[in-house]
Motif scaffolding. Structure first.
Motif, mmCIF file in Angstrom:
data_model
loop_
_atom_site.group_PDB
_atom_site.id
_atom_site.type_symbol
_atom_site.label_atom_id
_atom_site.label_comp_id
_atom_site.label_asym_id
_atom_site.label_seq_id
_atom_site.Cartn_x
_atom_site.Cartn_y
_atom_site.Cartn_z
ATOM 1 N N TYR A 4 0.838 -1.210 0.000
ATOM 2 C CA TYR A 4 0.000 0.000 0.000
ATOM 3 C C TYR A 4 0.869 1.253 0.000
ATOM 4 O O TYR A 4 0.617 2.207 -0.744
ATOM 5 C CB TYR A 4 -0.917 -0.019 1.219
ATOM 6 C CG TYR A 4 -1.831 1.176 1.333
ATOM 7 C CD1 TYR A 4 -3.010 1.243 0.601
ATOM 8 C CD2 TYR A 4 -1.517 2.225 2.188
ATOM 9 C CE1 TYR A 4 -3.855 2.344 0.714
ATOM 10 C CE2 TYR A 4 -2.352 3.334 2.295
ATOM 11 C CZ TYR A 4 -3.520 3.380 1.564
ATOM 12 O OH TYR A 4 -4.344 4.468 1.677
ATOM 13 N N ALA A 5 1.917 1.264 0.830
ATOM 14 C CA ALA A 5 2.799 2.422 0.892
ATOM 15 C C ALA A 5 3.525 2.642 -0.425
ATOM 16 O O ALA A 5 3.762 3.782 -0.836
ATOM 17 C CB ALA A 5 3.810 2.250 2.028
ATOM 18 N N LEU A 6 3.884 1.555 -1.096
ATOM 19 C CA LEU A 6 4.617 1.650 -2.348
ATOM 20 C C LEU A 6 3.709 1.908 -3.543
ATOM 21 O O LEU A 6 4.200 2.200 -4.636
ATOM 22 C CB LEU A 6 5.406 0.357 -2.595
ATOM 23 C CG LEU A 6 6.497 0.012 -1.592
ATOM 24 C CD1 LEU A 6 7.076 -1.361 -1.891
ATOM 25 C CD2 LEU A 6 7.600 1.061 -1.604
ATOM 26 N N GLY A 7 2.411 1.772 -3.356
ATOM 27 C CA GLY A 7 1.501 1.913 -4.483
ATOM 28 C C GLY A 7 1.568 0.732 -5.434
ATOM 29 O O GLY A 7 1.252 0.865 -6.621
ATOM 30 N N ALA A 8 1.981 -0.429 -4.921
ATOM 31 C CA ALA A 8 2.096 -1.640 -5.739
ATOM 32 C C ALA A 8 0.932 -2.570 -5.430
ATOM 33 O O ALA A 8 0.351 -2.512 -4.337
ATOM 34 C CB ALA A 8 3.418 -2.349 -5.461
ATOM 35 N N PRO A 9 0.567 -3.448 -6.360
ATOM 36 C CA PRO A 9 -0.497 -4.420 -6.069
ATOM 37 C C PRO A 9 -0.072 -5.368 -4.960
ATOM 38 O O PRO A 9 1.106 -5.727 -4.858
ATOM 39 C CB PRO A 9 -0.687 -5.159 -7.403
ATOM 40 C CG PRO A 9 0.593 -4.952 -8.147
ATOM 41 C CD PRO A 9 1.096 -3.597 -7.732
ATOM 42 N N ALA A 32 5.068 6.798 5.085
ATOM 43 C CA ALA A 32 4.589 6.629 3.711
ATOM 44 C C ALA A 32 3.135 6.178 3.697
ATOM 45 O O ALA A 32 2.343 6.614 2.849
ATOM 46 C CB ALA A 32 5.476 5.624 2.984
ATOM 47 N N VAL A 33 2.759 5.288 4.631
ATOM 48 C CA VAL A 33 1.367 4.836 4.724
ATOM 49 C C VAL A 33 0.451 6.008 5.051
ATOM 50 O O VAL A 33 -0.609 6.192 4.422
ATOM 51 C CB VAL A 33 1.240 3.735 5.791
ATOM 52 C CG1 VAL A 33 -0.216 3.493 6.150
ATOM 53 C CG2 VAL A 33 1.866 2.439 5.297
ATOM 54 N N VAL A 34 0.840 6.827 6.023
ATOM 55 C CA VAL A 34 -0.009 7.942 6.452
ATOM 56 C C VAL A 34 -0.154 8.971 5.332
ATOM 57 O O VAL A 34 -1.235 9.545 5.146
ATOM 58 C CB VAL A 34 0.563 8.577 7.733
ATOM 59 C CG1 VAL A 34 -0.131 9.901 8.053
ATOM 60 C CG2 VAL A 34 0.405 7.612 8.905
ATOM 61 N N ARG A 35 0.915 9.209 4.575
ATOM 62 C CA ARG A 35 0.806 10.157 3.469
ATOM 63 C C ARG A 35 -0.262 9.710 2.469
ATOM 64 O O ARG A 35 -1.061 10.523 1.986
ATOM 65 C CB ARG A 35 2.163 10.316 2.775
ATOM 66 C CG ARG A 35 3.123 11.239 3.489
ATOM 67 C CD ARG A 35 4.280 11.627 2.600
ATOM 68 N NE ARG A 35 5.159 10.493 2.320
ATOM 69 C CZ ARG A 35 6.211 10.186 3.051
ATOM 70 N NH1 ARG A 35 6.516 10.906 4.118
ATOM 71 N NH2 ARG A 35 6.976 9.143 2.732
ATOM 72 N N ARG A 36 -0.268 8.422 2.165
ATOM 73 C CA ARG A 36 -1.272 7.950 1.202
ATOM 74 C C ARG A 36 -2.659 7.910 1.841
ATOM 75 O O ARG A 36 -3.648 8.284 1.190
ATOM 76 C CB ARG A 36 -0.886 6.555 0.689
ATOM 77 C CG ARG A 36 -1.861 6.035 -0.351
ATOM 78 C CD ARG A 36 -1.432 4.737 -0.990
ATOM 79 N NE ARG A 36 -2.451 4.255 -1.909
ATOM 80 C CZ ARG A 36 -2.399 3.102 -2.554
ATOM 81 N NH1 ARG A 36 -1.345 2.305 -2.406
ATOM 82 N NH2 ARG A 36 -3.384 2.736 -3.354
ATOM 83 N N LEU A 37 -2.767 7.468 3.099
ATOM 84 C CA LEU A 37 -4.067 7.431 3.768
ATOM 85 C C LEU A 37 -4.698 8.813 3.829
ATOM 86 O O LEU A 37 -5.882 8.990 3.508
ATOM 87 C CB LEU A 37 -3.905 6.876 5.186
ATOM 88 C CG LEU A 37 -3.766 5.367 5.365
ATOM 89 C CD1 LEU A 37 -3.475 5.036 6.826
ATOM 90 C CD2 LEU A 37 -5.009 4.633 4.900
ATOM 91 N N ALA A 38 -3.912 9.808 4.247
ATOM 92 C CA ALA A 38 -4.454 11.156 4.399
ATOM 93 C C ALA A 38 -4.878 11.726 3.054
ATOM 94 O O ALA A 38 -5.934 12.361 2.930
ATOM 95 C CB ALA A 38 -3.417 12.051 5.062
#
Length: 413
Positions: free
Chosen positions: A85-90, A268-274
């Motif tokens: 999820y953090a990497l934006g990969a499947p 990295a996870v929080v950046r994408r979640l937010a």
């Protein structure tokens, strides 16, 4: 494949190592990792005391293998899901229990790379035009007149030609071959090693890791090579020893180690979640540096800055003017103890610098295994209210995609 005694421990746990278990080269390498904040190594009367910090993964030393398992916040059952999820990969099919393989994280990442490489081979590797200079018995391509005159002295039995053919020997494929070679050195599973070796045979010759990393940094994705992005993501992770661009601040370790800094992963996870939380309502992330940064000038040394992990721009409720909301990721157990004074000071600075004066606020997002939770800290003074800090705990036992809706509802409340 390496055959060395294995020592397993969890993050923030420690283990005693005998003097005979570490070579001078190992000690130098561990001290280098200690300087990067990955671990702590200090001498004892009869050996060494090794303490893992917020780092998980595997480190292959000369005489032993250290395996650091996730214990603190993200369980081994979900680490690969949150990492993808953090990497934006499947999410790979290897997103399974850490303990299903003796090497844990290293085998799981290698298997994720294998899965993507097998998919590319089935679909057909990308080909592109490659310029070659060959010696051929017949004319093919363009004759190299200068080479023919100076090397063959007019003889025509062999021709120096320049060809321009579509081949698979391009950097999109060569970086994957290099990553597969690194993965082979890390895995302890014979079945996985055979599969990695087999798929490597379908790719061109590998380059050195440094050259492959430079090629990855230069890669730009278009419609021609967009399908390579997931495979390159896992390749970059392996080649950097556990780190990827914008995920880890350090460059990992040499081949033989695969370490992941959990605080950097959580950021990295929080950046994408937010970002995904506010996107349906017209919000988006904005830079927190430059003209939108909080700077401190006039002190001794260089100018310092305050930068939240995420700065969200959200539409206002009653006006067309947008408002800013600072969000900070904290890899701490704020479900078990109160928010530290240093973090409160930090978030109050963010709220004073970015949010409206009549409603200063900021958000902390921390991992909380076992369930979501939120609370509000109201900070006041004799002169009135200083601001509100919303503390959101994210359930890391669940899939990360499930957290965005909960964050959205919590912030709306």
């Amino acid at each position: 494949m390496p055959d060395r005694p294995e020592i397993r421990l969890g993050e923030y746990e420690s283990a005693r190592l005998g003097l005979e278990q570490l070579t001078p080269r190992d000690v130098d390498r561990l001290h280098a990792l200690q300087a990067r904040g990955c671990l702590t190594l200090y001498p004892e009367r009869t050996g060494w005391r090794f303490k893992a910090d917020a780092t998980v993964g595997v480190l292959g030393l000369d005489r032993i293998r250290l395996v650091i398992e996730p214990k603190f916040a993200i369980p081994g059952t979900q680490l690969m899901s949150w990492l993808a999820y953090a990497l934006g990969a499947p999410i790979p099919s290897t997103a399974r229990r850490w303990t299903t393989s003796p090497d844990g994280y290293a085998d799981l990442v290698a298997a994720a790379l294998l899965e993507q490489c097998e998919k590319l081979v089935r679909e057909g590797l990308r080909r592109d035009y490659v310029r070659r200079q060959n010696l051929e018995p017949v004319l093919r391509g363009r004759l190299d007149v200068a080479a023919q005159a100076t090397r063959r002295y007019g003889q025509l039995d062999q021709l120096h030609v320049r060809t321009f053919d579509r081949e698979t020997d391009i950097w999109d494929n060569r970086v994957l071959a290099t990553a597969l070679k690194v993965a082979l050195a890390l895995t302890t599973s014979s079945e996985l090693a055979r599969a990695l070796h087999g798929i490597a045979g379908a790719l061109p010759h590998p380059a050195t890791p440094d050259v492959a990393l430079r090629a990855l940094d230069r890669t730009r994705y278009t419609r021609l090579n967009a399908r390579y992005r997931p495979a390159h993501t896992w390749a970059r992770l392996l080649l950097r020893g556990g780190g990827v661009t914008d995920l880890l601040t350090d460059r990992g370790t040499a081949a033989g180690g695969l370490l992941l800094a959990m605080p950097a992963l959580w950021e990295a996870v929080v950046r994408r979640l937010a970002t995904e939380t506010v996107a349906p309502h017209g919000g988006h992330a904005v830079p927190s540096s430059g003209r939108t940064g909080i700077t401190v000038r006039g002190d001794v040394g260089n100018t310092s800055t305050f930068r939240p992990d995420v700065l969200l721009s959200c539409p206002g409720r009653d006006t067309a003017q947008r408002t800013l909301l600072p969000v900070d990721a904290k890899y701490k157990r704020y479900d078990r103890h109160g928010v530290s004074a240093a973090d409160i000071h930090q978030l109050l600075t963010y709220s004073a610098g970015y949010t409206p004066g009549d409603a200063p606020s900021a958000v902390i997002i921390h991992p909380q295994p076992g369930g979501h939770a939120h609370r509000t800290l109201d900070v006041g003074s004799p002169r009135g209210r200083l601001g509100s800090i919303y503390v959101l705990g994210i359930d890391t036992h669940a899939l990360p995609e499930q957290a965005t809706e909960w964050i959205r509802s919590a912030l709306l409340q």
